[in-house]
Motif scaffolding. Structure first.
Motif, short mmCIF file in Angstrom:
data_model
loop_
_atom_site.label_atom_id
_atom_site.label_comp_id
_atom_site.label_asym_id
_atom_site.label_seq_id
_atom_site.Cartn_x
_atom_site.Cartn_y
_atom_site.Cartn_z
N GLY A 113 0.59 -1.27 -0.07
CA GLY A 113 -0.01 -0.09 0.08
C GLY A 113 0.75 1.34 0.01
N GLY A 114 1.91 1.06 -0.89
CA GLY A 114 2.70 2.35 -0.81
C GLY A 114 3.84 2.53 0.51
N ILE A 115 3.82 1.61 1.19
CA ILE A 115 4.56 1.64 2.70
C ILE A 115 5.70 0.58 2.81
N TRP A 116 6.75 0.74 2.97
CA TRP A 116 7.86 -0.22 2.87
C TRP A 116 7.95 -0.86 4.25
N ARG A 117 8.10 -2.06 4.66
CA ARG A 117 8.14 -2.72 6.00
C ARG A 117 9.18 -3.80 5.97
N ILE A 118 9.55 -4.26 6.97
CA ILE A 118 10.59 -5.30 6.98
C ILE A 118 9.79 -6.66 6.89
N ALA A 119 10.07 -7.47 6.06
CA ALA A 119 9.35 -8.79 5.80
C ALA A 119 10.40 -9.93 6.51
N ARG A 120 11.45 -9.68 6.61
CA ARG A 120 12.45 -10.61 7.25
C ARG A 120 13.74 -9.81 7.57
N ARG A 121 14.19 -9.97 8.79
CA ARG A 121 15.26 -9.61 9.27
C ARG A 121 16.03 -10.60 10.04
N ARG A 122 17.41 -10.94 9.55
CA ARG A 122 18.39 -12.26 10.31
C ARG A 122 19.65 -11.52 10.58
N VAL A 123 19.97 -11.77 11.87
CA VAL A 123 21.39 -11.35 12.27
C VAL A 123 22.43 -12.48 11.88
N VAL A 124 23.60 -12.02 11.33
CA VAL A 124 24.70 -12.83 11.09
C VAL A 124 25.89 -12.08 11.63
N ARG A 125 26.96 -13.00 11.61
CA ARG A 125 28.05 -12.42 12.14
C ARG A 125 28.06 -11.83 13.68
N PRO A 126 27.15 -12.32 14.40
CA PRO A 126 26.86 -11.81 15.75
C PRO A 126 28.28 -11.87 16.62
N PHE A 127 28.62 -10.87 17.47
CA PHE A 127 29.50 -10.93 18.63
C PHE A 127 29.20 -10.19 19.72
N ASP A 128 29.67 -10.84 20.92
CA ASP A 128 29.42 -10.54 22.28
C ASP A 128 30.52 -10.01 23.06
N LEU A 129 30.62 -8.93 23.78
CA LEU A 129 31.67 -8.99 24.63
C LEU A 129 31.61 -9.10 26.04
N ALA A 130 32.54 -9.22 26.80
CA ALA A 130 32.18 -9.46 28.29
C ALA A 130 31.67 -8.18 29.04
N PRO A 131 30.76 -8.39 29.78
CA PRO A 131 30.17 -7.07 30.55
C PRO A 131 31.28 -6.24 30.97
N LEU A 132 30.85 -4.84 30.86
CA LEU A 132 31.57 -3.92 31.24
C LEU A 132 31.39 -3.45 32.58
#
Length: 331
Positions: free
Chosen positions: A274-293
């Motif tokens: 209807g003329g509005i762009w929306r997210i149909a799929r979002r995938r997280v790749v190459r994730p990283f986590d650091l130790a808590p600060l």
């Protein structure tokens, strides 16, 4: 070792093992076919990023070895290659001729219309202004025709449509971060299609707008503060569908006021409804986590209003639209 750090390390190791297993399965399937092989094709079949394969000391040599073997092999239908090339050359030649003919007809139409601009001096007495409008329209057509790569107003309209679509998709990427960080459920729901898929990890996949809303509300409960910083957003548009990619770094505060940092890359699919762009799929790749600060020495955000008594306001101040309590001993 801190339990939270152990949990992060275990989760990271499990994701890596799952990713390696997926690539190995894709390689095994590729060996059973005779189709060309590349890092991109294996990554697509395994559902992983190409960066993971390029950086892997074991999987990358296996993929490159299979690619070389396929490249050196002689395809069974090589004898038909000249016929295919000849057919493609003929098609290109016909399309080029047709394009040249269309452009010639367009130039002839413009040339035939230009004498209308002389009506003001030759045929108008008194002038009713009609000829001036016709002349202005002809000048507009001539200007558009002279632009590089432009032959019709439709071409210009198509370019404008693409620019507007790209701007809308960039705004959509910003709305994702804003609605998540500012805990805006209305805006959050509006950025997703009804059947959207949000894949935060290989074992965390949420399907449908309601499931995605419930998932972000769990994040809001787990983290008092979140801050997303996304960049490098690129899109490829194909009609009412598009794909995109962006990088993100996320800071999140734990209930004990310590901070954790993480991030990765978003691989997106978009749909225009209807003329509005929306997210149909979002995938997280190459994730990283650091130790808590370490815990923050800054103010702790509170929900209480600013006191009416000015004498009680010494310990509270406004910051970024929020009411903040000064740390103990702060002046």
């Amino acid at each position: 070792m801190n339990r939270s750090i152990e949990a992060l390390a275990t989760a990271t190791r499990r994701r890596r093992e799952q990713t390696e297993s997926a690539v190995e399965k894709a390689l095994k399937a590729a060996r059973k076919t005779r189709t060309p092989v590349s890092v991109t094709s294996i990554a697509r079949a395994a559902g992983v990023s190409t960066d993971f394969i390029y950086r892997h000391p074991v999987l990358r040599p296996q993929v490159e070895a299979l690619r070389r073997a396929r490249r050196d092999a002689v395809p069974g239908d090589a004898a038909h290659a000249p016929d295919a090339e000849a057919a493609a050359s003929t098609l290109v030649r016909r399309l080029t001729q047709q394009l040249a003919a269309d452009r010639r007809k367009h130039r002839e139409k413009v040339a035939n219309c230009r004498p209308l601009s002389l009506r003001h001096t030759a045929n108008c007495s008194p002038c009713d202004g009609t000829c001036r409008g016709e002349a202005a329209a002809l000048r507009a057509i001539s200007t558009v025709s002279s632009l590089p790569g432009m032959t019709t107003l439709q071409d210009l309209a198509a370019r404008l449509d693409r620019v507007e679509a790209e701007l809308a998709l960039h705004r959509l990427a910003h709305d994702y971060c804003v609605s998540a960080d500012h805990r805006d459920p209305v805006r959050w729901k509006a950025i997703w299609t009804a059947d959207a898929v949000w894949e935060t990890s290989s074992d965390q996949i949420f399907t449908g707008n309601e499931a995605i809303r419930a998932a972000v509300e769990q994040q809001w409960q787990a983290f008092p503060i979140m801050q997303h910083a996304s960049a490098n957003h690129t899109v490829e548009i194909d009609g009412a569908a598009a794909t995109g990619r962006s990088d993100v770094v996320v800071l999140a505060q734990l209930p004990d006021h310590r901070w954790i940092a993480g991030g990765g890359t978003y691989e997106d699919e978009y749909r225009c409804e209807g003329g509005i762009w929306r997210i149909a799929r979002r995938r997280v790749v190459r994730p990283f986590d650091l130790a808590p600060l370490a815990p923050s020495d800054g103010p702790v955000y509170v929900d209480e209003p600013v006191p009416a008594n000015p004498g009680d306001a010494d310990e509270l101040y406004q910051s970024g639209g929020r009411t903040c309590r000064l740390p103990e001993g702060a002046g």
